[in-house]
Design a protein around this motif. Structure first.
Motif, PDB file in Angstrom:
ATOM      1  N   GLY A 107      -4.469   0.346  -1.054  1.00 38.41           N
ATOM      2  CA  GLY A 107      -3.788  -0.918  -0.820  1.00 38.41           C
ATOM      3  C   GLY A 107      -3.962  -1.884  -1.976  1.00 38.41           C
ATOM      4  O   GLY A 107      -3.644  -1.576  -3.120  1.00 38.41           O
ATOM      5  N   PRO A 113       0.814  -1.215   0.000  1.00 35.60           N
ATOM      6  CA  PRO A 113       0.000   0.000   0.000  1.00 35.60           C
ATOM      7  C   PRO A 113       0.849   1.267   0.000  1.00 35.60           C
ATOM      8  O   PRO A 113       2.032   1.254   0.342  1.00 35.60           O
ATOM      9  CB  PRO A 113      -0.777  -0.113   1.309  1.00 35.60           C
ATOM     10  CG  PRO A 113       0.163  -0.852   2.225  1.00 35.60           C
ATOM     11  CD  PRO A 113       0.932  -1.801   1.345  1.00 35.60           C
ATOM     12  N   THR A 166       0.356   5.041   1.757  1.00 35.82           N
ATOM     13  CA  THR A 166      -0.449   5.725   2.756  1.00 35.82           C
ATOM     14  C   THR A 166       0.132   7.114   3.014  1.00 35.82           C
ATOM     15  O   THR A 166       1.348   7.277   3.012  1.00 35.82           O
ATOM     16  CB  THR A 166      -0.487   4.926   4.072  1.00 35.82           C
ATOM     17  OG1 THR A 166      -0.797   3.562   3.792  1.00 35.82           O
ATOM     18  CG2 THR A 166      -1.523   5.488   5.029  1.00 35.82           C
ATOM     19  N   LYS A 187      -4.183   9.841   9.394  1.00 34.93           N
ATOM     20  CA  LYS A 187      -4.146   9.368   8.013  1.00 34.93           C
ATOM     21  C   LYS A 187      -5.099  10.200   7.162  1.00 34.93           C
ATOM     22  O   LYS A 187      -6.249  10.435   7.551  1.00 34.93           O
ATOM     23  CB  LYS A 187      -4.550   7.900   7.962  1.00 34.93           C
ATOM     24  CG  LYS A 187      -4.444   7.236   6.608  1.00 34.93           C
ATOM     25  CD  LYS A 187      -5.014   5.830   6.639  1.00 34.93           C
ATOM     26  CE  LYS A 187      -4.278   4.925   7.595  1.00 34.93           C
ATOM     27  NZ  LYS A 187      -4.789   3.533   7.526  1.00 34.93           N
ATOM     28  N   GLU A 214       4.162   7.293   2.890  1.00 38.20           N
ATOM     29  CA  GLU A 214       4.723   6.003   3.297  1.00 38.20           C
ATOM     30  C   GLU A 214       4.392   4.930   2.274  1.00 38.20           C
ATOM     31  O   GLU A 214       3.227   4.675   1.970  1.00 38.20           O
ATOM     32  CB  GLU A 214       4.152   5.574   4.650  1.00 38.20           C
ATOM     33  CG  GLU A 214       4.666   4.212   5.104  1.00 38.20           C
ATOM     34  CD  GLU A 214       3.867   3.679   6.278  1.00 38.20           C
ATOM     35  OE1 GLU A 214       4.211   4.019   7.422  1.00 38.20           O
ATOM     36  OE2 GLU A 214       2.885   2.930   6.043  1.00 38.20           O
ATOM     37  N   THR A 215       5.415   4.323   1.721  1.00 45.52           N
ATOM     38  CA  THR A 215       5.245   3.114   0.919  1.00 45.52           C
ATOM     39  C   THR A 215       5.616   1.928   1.794  1.00 45.52           C
ATOM     40  O   THR A 215       6.629   1.960   2.509  1.00 45.52           O
ATOM     41  CB  THR A 215       6.131   3.152  -0.338  1.00 45.52           C
ATOM     42  OG1 THR A 215       7.489   3.397   0.045  1.00 45.52           O
ATOM     43  CG2 THR A 215       5.677   4.248  -1.278  1.00 45.52           C
ATOM     44  N   TYR A 229       0.017  10.460   5.637  1.00 40.45           N
ATOM     45  CA  TYR A 229      -0.336  10.948   6.966  1.00 40.45           C
ATOM     46  C   TYR A 229       0.008  12.432   7.068  1.00 40.45           C
ATOM     47  O   TYR A 229       0.828  12.947   6.315  1.00 40.45           O
ATOM     48  CB  TYR A 229       0.455  10.208   8.049  1.00 40.45           C
ATOM     49  CG  TYR A 229       0.240   8.717   8.111  1.00 40.45           C
ATOM     50  CD1 TYR A 229      -0.617   8.154   9.052  1.00 40.45           C
ATOM     51  CD2 TYR A 229       0.922   7.855   7.245  1.00 40.45           C
ATOM     52  CE1 TYR A 229      -0.800   6.786   9.120  1.00 40.45           C
ATOM     53  CE2 TYR A 229       0.736   6.484   7.315  1.00 40.45           C
ATOM     54  CZ  TYR A 229      -0.118   5.953   8.255  1.00 40.45           C
ATOM     55  OH  TYR A 229      -0.304   4.592   8.323  1.00 40.45           O
ATOM     56  N   SER A 254      -5.058   9.583   3.490  1.00 40.28           N
ATOM     57  CA  SER A 254      -5.389   8.753   2.323  1.00 40.28           C
ATOM     58  C   SER A 254      -4.627   7.450   2.378  1.00 40.28           C
ATOM     59  O   SER A 254      -3.556   7.359   2.996  1.00 40.28           O
ATOM     60  CB  SER A 254      -5.084   9.480   1.012  1.00 40.28           C
ATOM     61  OG  SER A 254      -3.698   9.605   0.808  1.00 40.28           O
ATOM     62  N   GLU A 255      -5.203   6.438   1.729  1.00 35.13           N
ATOM     63  CA  GLU A 255      -4.546   5.135   1.657  1.00 35.13           C
ATOM     64  C   GLU A 255      -5.096   4.371   0.465  1.00 35.13           C
ATOM     65  O   GLU A 255      -6.291   4.410   0.184  1.00 35.13           O
ATOM     66  CB  GLU A 255      -4.790   4.334   2.933  1.00 35.13           C
ATOM     67  CG  GLU A 255      -4.157   2.944   2.917  1.00 35.13           C
ATOM     68  CD  GLU A 255      -4.450   2.176   4.189  1.00 35.13           C
ATOM     69  OE1 GLU A 255      -3.500   1.701   4.823  1.00 35.13           O
ATOM     70  OE2 GLU A 255      -5.636   2.067   4.544  1.00 35.13           O
ATOM     71  N   ALA A 261      -1.547  13.677  -3.156  1.00 34.33           N
ATOM     72  CA  ALA A 261      -2.279  13.680  -1.886  1.00 34.33           C
ATOM     73  C   ALA A 261      -2.996  15.019  -1.766  1.00 34.33           C
ATOM     74  O   ALA A 261      -2.367  16.075  -1.882  1.00 34.33           O
ATOM     75  CB  ALA A 261      -1.339  13.471  -0.712  1.00 34.33           C
ATOM     76  N   TRP A 273       2.953  10.286  -6.600  1.00 33.46           N
ATOM     77  CA  TRP A 273       1.760   9.988  -5.816  1.00 33.46           C
ATOM     78  C   TRP A 273       1.134  11.295  -5.340  1.00 33.46           C
ATOM     79  O   TRP A 273       1.789  12.090  -4.676  1.00 33.46           O
ATOM     80  CB  TRP A 273       2.097   9.113  -4.619  1.00 33.46           C
ATOM     81  CG  TRP A 273       0.869   8.444  -4.077  1.00 33.46           C
ATOM     82  CD1 TRP A 273       0.095   8.855  -3.036  1.00 33.46           C
ATOM     83  CD2 TRP A 273       0.275   7.251  -4.588  1.00 33.46           C
ATOM     84  NE1 TRP A 273      -0.957   7.995  -2.863  1.00 33.46           N
ATOM     85  CE2 TRP A 273      -0.871   6.998  -3.806  1.00 33.46           C
ATOM     86  CE3 TRP A 273       0.588   6.389  -5.638  1.00 33.46           C
ATOM     87  CZ2 TRP A 273      -1.702   5.899  -4.037  1.00 33.46           C
ATOM     88  CZ3 TRP A 273      -0.232   5.303  -5.871  1.00 33.46           C
ATOM     89  CH2 TRP A 273      -1.362   5.059  -5.066  1.00 33.46           C
TER      90      TRP A 273
END
Length: 214
Positions: free
Chosen positions: A132, A102, A104, A127, A172-173, A106, A129-130, A156, A154
């Protein structure tokens, strides 16, 4: 013999660096911002991204470096990116090599007027967005990391009703290509969020990093 050793060392270093990946630049609208460059000295680097030293994964979920992939401190010439609530920041990777896992995002409020001088380990994170597993199974399915590997970026979006102020945003990957060995790759960027919003997460949605996982 010496030349052969030097070549082997250089080749090994190239293979070491060429694996994995990390955020190397950011953009808001049509403006691109210089990211942090690992593997070179910190002195002289001017960026809104927090320092980190390598593309290596973090393997311990309670590692001291888990919040922003370093000791939590701001850089020697730390900047902020101003962004309006509701707008989108895009993080870019120069390389990414893992398709399973995923992505994510934060955020954490720093208080005051800037996150500079605030250690990221002391903050409470929420958080925003995420993405997976999109389809299929863990090892044979389509994951967010596969999209990242193809696009090397990516986006956000900052929550539109978030109250203004200084924040860290954390991309975060989490690579899951190796069984029982999750690999964390976090990087953080300093923001100044503007707008007239008043919303902020309640305590139920705020977690320390490290400390959110065991």
């Amino acid at each position: 013999m010496i030349k052969a050793l030097a070549l082997a060392t250089a080749t090994g270093f190239y293979a070491f660096v060429s694996a994995h990946g990390g955020v190397t630049s950011m953009s808001v609208g049509s403006t691109t911002y210089t990211g942090w460059s690992p593997y070179i000295p910190a002195a002289g680097q001017v960026s809104a991204e927090r320092p980190y030293s390598s593309y290596d994964p973090i393997l311990d979920p309670v590692a001291a470096s888990m919040s922003c992939n370093d000791d939590g401190n701001s850089g020697p010439s730390q900047q902020d990116i101003t962004i309006a609530a509701g707008d989108t920041i895009v993080a870019y990777w120069a390389q990414w090599t893992h398709a399973q896992g995923p992505v994510t995002v934060y955020m954490a409020a720093c208080g005051g007027t800037t996150c500079t001088g605030v250690n990221s380990d002391t903050l409470s994170w929420f958080k925003i967005s995420e993405m997976g597993l999109i389809s299929g199974t863990v090892y044979n399915g389509s994951w967010a990391n596969g999209i990242l590997m193809a696009d090397l970026k990516w986006p956000a979006t900052i929550p539109s009703n978030l109250k203004p102020g200084p924040y860290l945003i954390r991309f975060e990957t989490l690579a899951l290509h190796q069984a029982n060995t999750p690999q964390f790759y976090p990087e953080c960027v300093q923001l100044i969020v503007t707008g007239s919003g008043t919303a902020f997460p309640t305590a139920d949605y705020l977690k320390p990093i490290p400390g959110a996982w065991t």
